[in-house]
Design a protein around this motif. Sequence first.
Motif, short mmCIF file in Angstrom:
data_model
loop_
_atom_site.label_atom_id
_atom_site.label_comp_id
_atom_site.label_asym_id
_atom_site.label_seq_id
_atom_site.Cartn_x
_atom_site.Cartn_y
_atom_site.Cartn_z
N THR A 120 0.84 -1.19 0.00
CA THR A 120 0.00 0.00 0.00
C THR A 120 0.87 1.24 0.00
O THR A 120 2.04 1.20 0.40
CB THR A 120 -0.92 0.03 1.23
OG1 THR A 120 -0.11 0.05 2.42
CG2 THR A 120 -1.86 -1.17 1.25
N SER A 135 0.57 5.97 -0.42
CA SER A 135 -0.29 7.15 -0.47
C SER A 135 0.56 8.37 -0.75
O SER A 135 1.78 8.34 -0.73
CB SER A 135 -1.02 7.33 0.86
OG SER A 135 -0.11 7.66 1.89
N PHE A 146 -3.15 3.98 -2.75
CA PHE A 146 -3.06 2.99 -3.81
C PHE A 146 -2.62 1.66 -3.23
O PHE A 146 -2.08 1.59 -2.11
CB PHE A 146 -2.12 3.44 -4.94
CG PHE A 146 -0.69 3.56 -4.54
CD1 PHE A 146 0.17 2.47 -4.57
CD2 PHE A 146 -0.17 4.79 -4.16
CE1 PHE A 146 1.49 2.59 -4.20
CE2 PHE A 146 1.15 4.92 -3.79
CZ PHE A 146 1.99 3.82 -3.81
N PHE A 158 -2.54 -2.63 -10.11
CA PHE A 158 -2.56 -1.30 -9.47
C PHE A 158 -4.00 -0.83 -9.28
O PHE A 158 -4.79 -0.87 -10.21
CB PHE A 158 -1.81 -0.31 -10.36
CG PHE A 158 -1.86 1.11 -9.89
CD1 PHE A 158 -1.00 1.57 -8.91
CD2 PHE A 158 -2.76 2.00 -10.45
CE1 PHE A 158 -1.04 2.88 -8.48
CE2 PHE A 158 -2.81 3.33 -10.03
CZ PHE A 158 -1.95 3.76 -9.04
N GLU A 159 -4.32 -0.41 -8.06
CA GLU A 159 -5.63 0.19 -7.75
C GLU A 159 -5.40 1.47 -6.98
O GLU A 159 -4.45 1.57 -6.20
CB GLU A 159 -6.45 -0.76 -6.87
CG GLU A 159 -6.75 -2.10 -7.46
CD GLU A 159 -7.41 -3.02 -6.46
OE1 GLU A 159 -8.06 -2.52 -5.51
OE2 GLU A 159 -7.27 -4.24 -6.61
N THR A 160 -6.27 2.44 -7.17
CA THR A 160 -6.13 3.70 -6.46
C THR A 160 -7.49 4.25 -6.05
O THR A 160 -8.51 3.89 -6.63
CB THR A 160 -5.37 4.74 -7.31
OG1 THR A 160 -5.05 5.87 -6.51
CG2 THR A 160 -6.17 5.18 -8.50
#
Length: 147
Positions: free
Chosen positions: A8, A10, A18, A54-56
């Motif tokens: 993780t 930020s 993210f 990837f995720e945000t």
Amino acid sequence: MSDTIRRTGSCLCGGVHFVVTGQPTRVGLCHCKDCRKAGGSVYSAFAIWPRDAFETSGEVATYGTRSFCPTCGGRVAWVGDTEAEVMLGSLDVAPTDLAPEYELWISRRESWLHALPGAEQFEHDRPQAEDADPPAPRPLSDAVAGD
């Protein structure tokens, strides 16, 4: 329980978060002018993950292909069609086990910095694979909104 690595990160104020899953495809350092100016440092350390790893969340702003938090200005990621580049300093846990495998734009490396032992050295950008087109860069805000 899954043994897949999940990291993780930020921005500075925590407004943008993210997650990256799995191991990155590559890790590097860059000494180019753009990276120096964008980060205010003499080089950037980053890792590249497949785009689908990837995720945000949170609101982002963009300048060119660089995405950042509109509140604190912290860099978040560069997102292409197939890859996402994350700055190592934005990860929540430090130090990480991610060691750079190569250095870009070594012609702009400060004379008091030495080549990273064991890392491949490139005068400019890494050569693209002959059979692969470079991914089209797109701002993170487009990637989040469009995906």
